[in-house]
Design a protein around this motif. Sequence first.
Motif, short mmCIF file in Angstrom:
data_model
loop_
_atom_site.label_atom_id
_atom_site.label_comp_id
_atom_site.label_asym_id
_atom_site.label_seq_id
_atom_site.Cartn_x
_atom_site.Cartn_y
_atom_site.Cartn_z
N ALA A 1 23.51 33.26 -6.29
CA ALA A 1 24.46 33.87 -7.23
C ALA A 1 25.77 34.27 -6.56
CB ALA A 1 23.82 35.09 -7.89
N ASN A 2 25.73 34.53 -5.25
CA ASN A 2 26.94 35.00 -4.57
C ASN A 2 27.79 33.87 -3.97
OD1 ASN A 2 25.26 34.29 -2.50
ND2 ASN A 2 25.40 36.23 -1.41
N ARG A 3 27.46 32.62 -4.26
CA ARG A 3 28.29 31.51 -3.77
C ARG A 3 29.61 31.48 -4.51
NH1 ARG A 3 27.39 27.09 -0.62
NH2 ARG A 3 25.29 26.84 0.12
N LYS A 4 30.68 31.24 -3.78
CA LYS A 4 32.01 31.17 -4.42
C LYS A 4 32.13 29.91 -5.24
CE LYS A 4 34.18 34.15 -1.25
NZ LYS A 4 34.55 35.38 -1.61
N VAL A 5 31.66 28.78 -4.69
CA VAL A 5 31.67 27.51 -5.42
C VAL A 5 30.22 27.07 -5.58
CG1 VAL A 5 32.43 25.12 -5.37
CG2 VAL A 5 33.90 26.89 -4.40
N ALA A 6 29.77 27.01 -6.82
CA ALA A 6 28.39 26.63 -7.09
C ALA A 6 28.15 25.16 -6.77
CB ALA A 6 28.04 26.92 -8.54
N ILE A 7 27.04 24.86 -6.12
CA ILE A 7 26.66 23.49 -5.81
C ILE A 7 25.73 23.02 -6.92
CG2 ILE A 7 25.48 22.00 -4.16
CD1 ILE A 7 26.30 24.01 -1.98
#
Length: 113
Positions: free
Chosen positions: A55-61
């Motif tokens: 949830a804390n990723r800046k750019v979702a993969i």
Amino acid sequence: MLLSEGQMSDYKGAALMLEALPKAKALLGDRGYDADWFRAALADRKIATCIPPRANRKVAIPHDAILYRQRHKIEIMFGRLKDWRRIHTRYDRCAHTFMSAICIAATVIFWRN
């Protein structure tokens, strides 16, 4: 198989298992395995990753949501193992004894189904 400490993070366990992974087309994992170094190591081995991003990723993969739905089979297996009181409460102090109990339970579960 790898039996790790209960407090050990998924990252450390993944690093220990990386060399022992068999040839596979894809790896299904939960958010605990979402790390750039782990994804890169799997890509080097030509294994596709199906791991939802943290949830804390800046750019979702992006991940394959249809393939990820198959992960429920893994969760069902853990649920069946935890039906065994000895495994659920971890009565055994020694890791080798606990792993033996898991192997016996898995054999009985496989034989009954």
